[in-house]
Design an enzyme around this catalytic site. Sequence first.
Site, PDB file in Angstrom:
ATOM      1  N   CYS A  86       0.993  -1.111  -0.300  1.00 61.02           N
ATOM      2  CA  CYS A  86       0.331  -0.034  -0.247  1.00 61.02           C
ATOM      3  C   CYS A  86       1.127   1.388  -0.212  1.00 61.02           C
ATOM      4  O   CYS A  86       0.739   2.430  -0.527  1.00 61.02           O
ATOM      5  CB  CYS A  86      -0.803   0.299   1.472  1.00 61.02           C
ATOM      6  SG  CYS A  86      -2.518  -1.240   1.127  1.00 61.02           S
ATOM      7  N   ASP A 112      10.421  -6.334  -9.145  1.00 60.39           N
ATOM      8  CA  ASP A 112      10.574  -6.690  -8.013  1.00 60.39           C
ATOM      9  C   ASP A 112      11.622  -6.607  -7.170  1.00 60.39           C
ATOM     10  O   ASP A 112      13.511  -6.370  -8.333  1.00 60.39           O
ATOM     11  CB  ASP A 112      10.069  -8.621  -7.955  1.00 60.39           C
ATOM     12  CG  ASP A 112      10.406  -8.575  -6.348  1.00 60.39           C
ATOM     13  OD1 ASP A 112       9.802  -9.800  -6.129  1.00 60.39           O
ATOM     14  OD2 ASP A 112      11.831  -8.569  -5.617  1.00 60.39           O
ATOM     15  N   HIS A 164      -6.823  -2.736  -1.065  1.00 60.37           N
ATOM     16  CA  HIS A 164      -5.708  -3.897  -0.340  1.00 60.37           C
ATOM     17  C   HIS A 164      -6.863  -5.117  -0.423  1.00 60.37           C
ATOM     18  O   HIS A 164      -7.798  -4.959   0.212  1.00 60.37           O
ATOM     19  CB  HIS A 164      -5.439  -3.167   0.930  1.00 60.37           C
ATOM     20  CG  HIS A 164      -4.611  -3.832   1.899  1.00 60.37           C
ATOM     21  ND1 HIS A 164      -3.262  -4.619   2.098  1.00 60.37           N
ATOM     22  CD2 HIS A 164      -5.410  -5.330   2.511  1.00 60.37           C
ATOM     23  CE1 HIS A 164      -3.387  -5.292   2.313  1.00 60.37           C
ATOM     24  NE2 HIS A 164      -3.832  -6.009   3.413  1.00 60.37           N
ATOM     25  N   HIS A 187      -0.734 -10.473  -4.278  1.00 63.18           N
ATOM     26  CA  HIS A 187       0.329 -10.008  -5.923  1.00 63.18           C
ATOM     27  C   HIS A 187       0.456 -11.403  -6.050  1.00 63.18           C
ATOM     28  O   HIS A 187       0.471 -12.284  -6.369  1.00 63.18           O
ATOM     29  CB  HIS A 187       1.871  -9.192  -5.325  1.00 63.18           C
ATOM     30  CG  HIS A 187       2.054 -10.034  -4.226  1.00 63.18           C
ATOM     31  ND1 HIS A 187       2.314 -10.377  -2.869  1.00 63.18           N
ATOM     32  CD2 HIS A 187       3.329 -10.785  -4.581  1.00 63.18           C
ATOM     33  CE1 HIS A 187       2.623 -10.888  -2.483  1.00 63.18           C
ATOM     34  NE2 HIS A 187       3.508 -11.648  -3.141  1.00 63.18           N
TER      35      HIS A 187
HETATM   36  P1  AMP Z   1       5.861 -13.056  -2.145  1.00 67.10           P
HETATM   37  O1  AMP Z   1       7.447 -13.755  -0.630  1.00 67.10           O
HETATM   38  O2  AMP Z   1       5.617 -14.223  -3.018  1.00 67.10           O
HETATM   39  O3  AMP Z   1       4.807 -12.443  -0.730  1.00 67.10           O
HETATM   40  O4  AMP Z   1       6.426 -11.750  -2.604  1.00 67.10           O
HETATM   41  C1  AMP Z   1       7.058 -10.992  -2.051  1.00 67.10           C
HETATM   42  C2  AMP Z   1       7.829  -9.992  -3.095  1.00 67.10           C
HETATM   43  O5  AMP Z   1       8.021  -8.681  -2.334  1.00 67.10           O
HETATM   44  C3  AMP Z   1       9.328 -10.767  -2.949  1.00 67.10           C
HETATM   45  O6  AMP Z   1       9.718 -11.154  -4.531  1.00 67.10           O
HETATM   46  C4  AMP Z   1      10.159  -9.363  -2.891  1.00 67.10           C
HETATM   47  O7  AMP Z   1      11.552  -9.347  -3.477  1.00 67.10           O
HETATM   48  C5  AMP Z   1       9.389  -8.549  -2.990  1.00 67.10           C
HETATM   49  N1  AMP Z   1       9.671  -7.014  -2.256  1.00 67.10           N
HETATM   50  C6  AMP Z   1       9.851  -6.806  -0.873  1.00 67.10           C
HETATM   51  N2  AMP Z   1       9.957  -5.790  -0.500  1.00 67.10           N
HETATM   52  C7  AMP Z   1      10.088  -4.912  -1.950  1.00 67.10           C
HETATM   53  C8  AMP Z   1       9.744  -3.703  -2.069  1.00 67.10           C
HETATM   54  N3  AMP Z   1      10.564  -2.545  -1.731  1.00 67.10           N
HETATM   55  N4  AMP Z   1      10.120  -3.330  -3.738  1.00 67.10           N
HETATM   56  C9  AMP Z   1      10.115  -3.988  -4.880  1.00 67.10           C
HETATM   57  N5  AMP Z   1       9.799  -5.398  -4.167  1.00 67.10           N
HETATM   58  C10 AMP Z   1       9.230  -6.059  -2.749  1.00 67.10           C
END
Ligand code: AMP
Length: 114
Positions: A7, A30, A46, A100
């Site tokens: 968010c 990512d 959300h 996501h």
């Molecule tokens: P998940 O583990 O499926 O919940 O995916 C969460 C994803 O968010 C992971 O691949 C992280 O690398 C990514 N992530 C976490 N923080 C950030 C951020 N600030 N900007 C971009 N991606 C992020």
Amino acid sequence: MTDCLFCKIISGDIPSTKVYEDEYVYAFRDINPQAPTHVLVIPKKHVSGMSAVDEMDDASLAACLRACRLVAAQEGLNDGGYRVVSNCGDHACQSVHHLHFHVLGGRQMADTMA
Ligand code: AMP
């Protein structure tokens, strides 16, 4: 939600590299890419994850899937193919509790869902 990382990305409080945005969806790179292309597609409203999609309006849900396709095309993944993944809950190692879709491509994926 004030306490949600994604968010805060949507609101611009946390920076991100945007690749696509519309009324319903935001998509960004990512921070820890697992493939040459690794984009996260998220709904602007959300919702905690796949287990809560019944709380979403149909327009937002459809927009997420359309955005995955659009991002893949925009990133040049149509010829080689790509993978769309949504981790849900502890067994799937979901780390951010805002729905996501990972759009992954640009290399050969392993022939396993593990
Ligand atoms: P998940 O583990 O499926 O919940 O995916 C969460 C994803 O968010 C992971 O691949 C992280 O690398 C990514 N992530 C976490 N923080 C950030 C951020 N600030 N900007 C971009 N991606 C992020």
